[in-house]
Motif scaffolding. Structure first.
Motif, PDB file in Angstrom:
ATOM      1  N   LEU A 221      -5.640   1.375  -2.026  1.00  0.00           N
ATOM      2  CA  LEU A 221      -6.685   1.014  -1.048  1.00  0.00           C
ATOM      3  C   LEU A 221      -7.582   2.226  -0.871  1.00  0.00           C
TER       4      LEU A 221
ATOM      5  N   ILE B 289       0.856  -1.202   0.000  1.00  0.00           N
ATOM      6  CA  ILE B 289       0.000   0.000   0.000  1.00  0.00           C
ATOM      7  C   ILE B 289       0.888   1.247   0.000  1.00  0.00           C
TER       8      ILE B 289
ATOM      9  N   THR C 145      -7.416  -3.075  -6.338  1.00  0.00           N
ATOM     10  CA  THR C 145      -7.515  -2.096  -5.241  1.00  0.00           C
ATOM     11  C   THR C 145      -8.380  -2.671  -4.118  1.00  0.00           C
ATOM     12  N   PHE C 146      -7.892  -2.542  -2.896  1.00  0.00           N
ATOM     13  CA  PHE C 146      -8.680  -2.993  -1.747  1.00  0.00           C
ATOM     14  C   PHE C 146      -9.740  -1.939  -1.450  1.00  0.00           C
TER      15      PHE C 146
END
Ligand SMILES: CCC/C=C/C(=O)SCCNC(=O)CCNC(=O)[C@H](O)C(C)(C)COP(=O)([O-])OP(=O)([O-])OC[C@H]1O[C@@H](n2cnc3c(N)ncnc32)[C@H](O)[C@@H]1OP(=O)([O-])[O-]
Length: 719
Positions: free
Chosen positions: A373, A296, A400-401
């Motif tokens: 994220l 991240i 992408t979280f």
């Protein structure tokens, strides 16, 4: 467990060896005594350095030993032997010198610390006091006020502050042990009488009595009902008023009282629980040690209301790049200003540069396209959140979280709005998000182990205590809180007042009772949630039927107050009255009392006497019972998870360990018996029915909390 060598010809080097933090277990204490003898009897040795292996001086007494029978030489004697040595003893402090570790260093004649080292006496946080002479030596070294501050708060200081306070003699940026050896060589042969702290007089400020009285008040206010901070003040008072040997006796006496108290047990349980929750697992078998977090670098926050702003601040403080998106221009402008202020204030407090340049703001959701994220923090409304998740699915790069800051909505429903539900996870922050330590990481049935690991890792970077929990209405914290609040409402219907309920809870140790807390957070928040659940509309009819919703007893009291515009502190009226909207001092409100009377009259309720015990049992046991259900369903992996959530997110008094630990302390059979009693008295409140896990635990002889997992046969939910 302690090694001896001779360096530079004339310096004895004792190295503590007990990874990971060189805790002073019996073998280490024994090792120090033996190595000290060696060093003192070695005629070539003129001075001695004590250091710790692997760049860590010492994390203090071995907390794991506290529950066991004491063996090995007592630390206080080990430290006396060091101080009495006839050759200069130098502590080389790297990493940390905490608790017994700092006390050991205070027994040395000189102390040198690396600039990044942290020092402190955090025993109070474990329900104890620095009983290896710390309460007697520190005030003699740095004065009573500074020693009181460190000992009663347990705060750590970095080397520069330690130097300023006079705790260490030197700070180095270089190799600490080398610098300590140099220092040891330079002081070899010098007289030691003026270096033994226990022989120093304790400087007595002129207003000594007032100082201790003020301090006592302060610690009692800070941690209502906690006994360790009080004992810490008493021990320092002994240092200021008694000769050293008597002071040490007093320190020991006070320690014995604390050591055998339930509070120390609770706080030590919490210490290990806080570490245990980072070793998470899920029903699908995903685990912390087999799941790798994703990389991240850039995080986006969607929605810059109160929560979004706090989350943005907390993220920027970690040094990550943040894109903050708010589609309403006016709100965006306000947020920019507020976030910058918060960052500047935080940086000033921590003595670092503010990280304003880490954040870019945009009214356009396209700006998040390259984020790794995203944390959605828009208004708590399922339809709106679904819409945002659809947009996220369209805009974000693959992989992408996608995280939601919902406090109770179904994470799985949000996941189903995207093409990659495995990347969706809840990150439930608590307001104010840049201050509150708790983060609930909520996994749904389709959340991937990597998504959980990533959210847990990000939480850690943000300085949060993160707890992984399953997906259900309200997750762990709010699901239990709902019943606590409801019982408080029912108690008002039955004859209690907000003042009575709050007093009982505050005497128990909560900083604020349930009604004062509701006034602070705003009554309208829960009202909106209840309306969303088709509960919050008030029924004009009277009698019992007006207080039954969805087949269960329901109290519309909170809704009725909201209908009157009484939202708590922000409107100047709620369960209490305030001098003005936004006022903070609650005072009893005659209007509220007559409102309660007419409400009871309308519904044919006869007020009865309610005592503090009933308040505690009804509010806390209802919540604990739900905790057992949460464990049975596998929403939380163990009682430690629930307790950590309650202490760090809901201000449960730390010295009571958390709701599940409290149940263990009270006795599970007693909790069961009282729940059965209340269930019979209130058959229209189904959740008072004791949970079957509680029954099973009692039937298994009420094992201690550390062994509950053995009884929770089915370790996780079916989610
Ligand atoms: C005689 C009476 C007077 C004296 C009283 C005292 O000294 S009271 C003590 C006063 N001292 C304190 O209160 C200091 C307590 N410790 C700390 O504050 C932090 O651990 C730290 C800052 C030293 C390192 O932080 P970090 O984030 O780098 O690491 P981490 O926190 O994840 O810990 C790593 C592992 O070490 C374990 N462990 C740690 N300390 C102790 C201990 N003393 N003992 C035993 N174990 C300890 C910890 O459980 C964990 O084990 P796990 O889960 O891997 O099995």
């Amino acid at each position: 467990m302690a090694q001896y060598s001779r360096v530079s010809g004339t310096v004895g080097l004792i190295t503590l060896q007990n990874p990971p933090v060189n805790a002073l277990c019996a073998a280490v204490r024994q090792g120090i005594v033996e190595m000290l003898k060696k060093a003192l009897s070695d005629s070539k040795v003129k001075s001695v350095v004590i250091c710790g292996q692997n760049g860590i001086f010492c994390g203090g007494a071995d907390i794991k030993e506290f529950g066991m029978n004491m063996s090995g030489p007592p630390l206080v004697q080990v430290i006396h032997a060091i101080e009495d040595a006839n050759k200069p003893m130098v502590a080389a402090i790297e990493g940390v010198a905490l608790g017994g570790g700092l006390e050991l260093a205070l027994g040395c004649h000189y102390r040198i610390a690396h600039s990044k080292a942290r020092l402190g006496l955090p025993e109070v946080i474990l329900g104890l006091l620095p009983a290896a002479g710390g309460t007697q030596r520190l005030p003699r070294l740095i004065g009573v006020p500074a020693a009181l501050d460190l000992i009663t708060t347990g705060r750590h200081v970095i080397a520069a502050e330690a130097l300023q306070l006079g705790i260490v003699d030197q700070v180095t940026d270089h190799k600490t042990v080398d610098a300590a050896v140099k220092l040891a060589q330079s002081v070899a042969g010098k007289p030691l009488d003026a270096r033994r702290i226990s022989t120093y007089p304790c400087a007595r400020p002129s207003d000594l009595d007032a100082l201790f009285e003020g301090e006592m008040q302060k610690v009692r206010q800070r941690a209502r009902g906690a006994i360790a901070p009080v004992a810490c003040v008493q021990a320092v008072q002994a240092a200021a008023t008694l000769p050293y040997t008597q002071g040490i006796e007093r320190e020991k006496e006070l320690m014995v009282t604390l050591f055998t108290s339930g509070q120390a047990r609770a706080l030590q349980y919490l210490f290990f629980s806080q570490r245990a929750v980072s070793k998470w697992s899920t029903p699908s078998g995903a685990r912390w040690d087999t799941s790798k977090p994703g990389p991240i670098h850039k995080v986006a926050v969607i929605g810059l209301g109160t929560m979004g702003r706090g989350i943005t601040v907390a993220l920027a403080q970690t040094g990550l790049s943040v894109v903050a998106v708010e589609t309403q221009e006016k709100q965006l402008m306000g947020a920019k200003k507020a976030v910058s202020n918060m960052l500047e204030q935080g940086a000033k407090r921590r003595g670092v540069a503010p990280t304003l340049d880490k954040i870019s703001y945009s009214p356009n959701i396209q700006a998040i396209a390259d984020a790794d994220l995203v944390i959605e923090a828009v208004f708590e409304d399922m339809a709106l959140k679904k819409q945002v998740f659809q947009q996220l699915a369209a805009v974000c790069k693959p992989g992408t979280f996608l995280c939601t800051n919902t406090s109770s909505l179904d994470v799985d429903q949000l996941a189903s709005q995207t093409r990659s539900p495995e990347l969706v996870v809840g990150m439930h922050f608590f307001a104010p998000a840049h201050v509150m330590k708790l983060l609930e990481v909520v996994y749904g049935p389709r959340t991937s182990p990597q998504a959980v690991a990533t959210a847990m890792e990000l939480g850690k970077k943000m300085g949060k205590v993160s707890v992984a929990v399953g997906n259900c209405q309200g997750f762990v914290g709010n699901r239990m809180l709902k019943l606590y609040l409801e019982q408080a409402f029912f108690l008002l219907e039955e004859g209690a007042t907000p003042e009575l309920v709050d007093r009982a809870l505050e005497e128990f140790g909560f900083a604020m009772g349930v009604f004062r807390m509701s006034d602070l957070s705003g009554l309208d928040v829960g009202w909106k949630v209840r309306k969303g659940l088709m509960l919050g509309e008030t029924d004009v009819s009277s009698g019992q039927s007006a207080r039954i919703r969805q087949g269960c007893r329901y109290s519309p009291l909170g809704d009725l107050l909201c209908e009157q515009g009484r939202f708590g502190q922000k409107t100047g009226q709620g369960w209490y009255q305030y001098d003005k909207p936004g006022g903070r001092v609650a005072s009893s409100d005659p209007w509220l009392h007559s409102f309660l009377e007419s409400y009871r009259a309308k519904h044919g309720l006869v007020a009865r006497h309610i005592d503090h015990q009933e308040v505690l049992e009804r509010c806390l046991y209802a919540m604990i019972n739900e905790g057992f259900r949460i464990l049975e369903e596998g929403i939380a992996a163990g009682p430690e998870d629930i307790d950590v959530i309650y202490v760090f997110g809901y201000s449960w008094p730390r010295h009571r360990g958390g709701p599940m630990f409290y149940a263990d302390m009270v006795g599970l059979a007693k909790v069961l018996e009282r729940l059965e009693h209340y269930q019979q008295a209130h058959p229209d409140v189904p959740y008072l029915q004791p949970c079957s896990l509680l029954r099973r635990l009692v039937a298994s002889g009420s094992p201690p909390i550390q062994r509950w997992r053995e009884v929770i046969k089915k370790p996780h939910s079916q989610l």
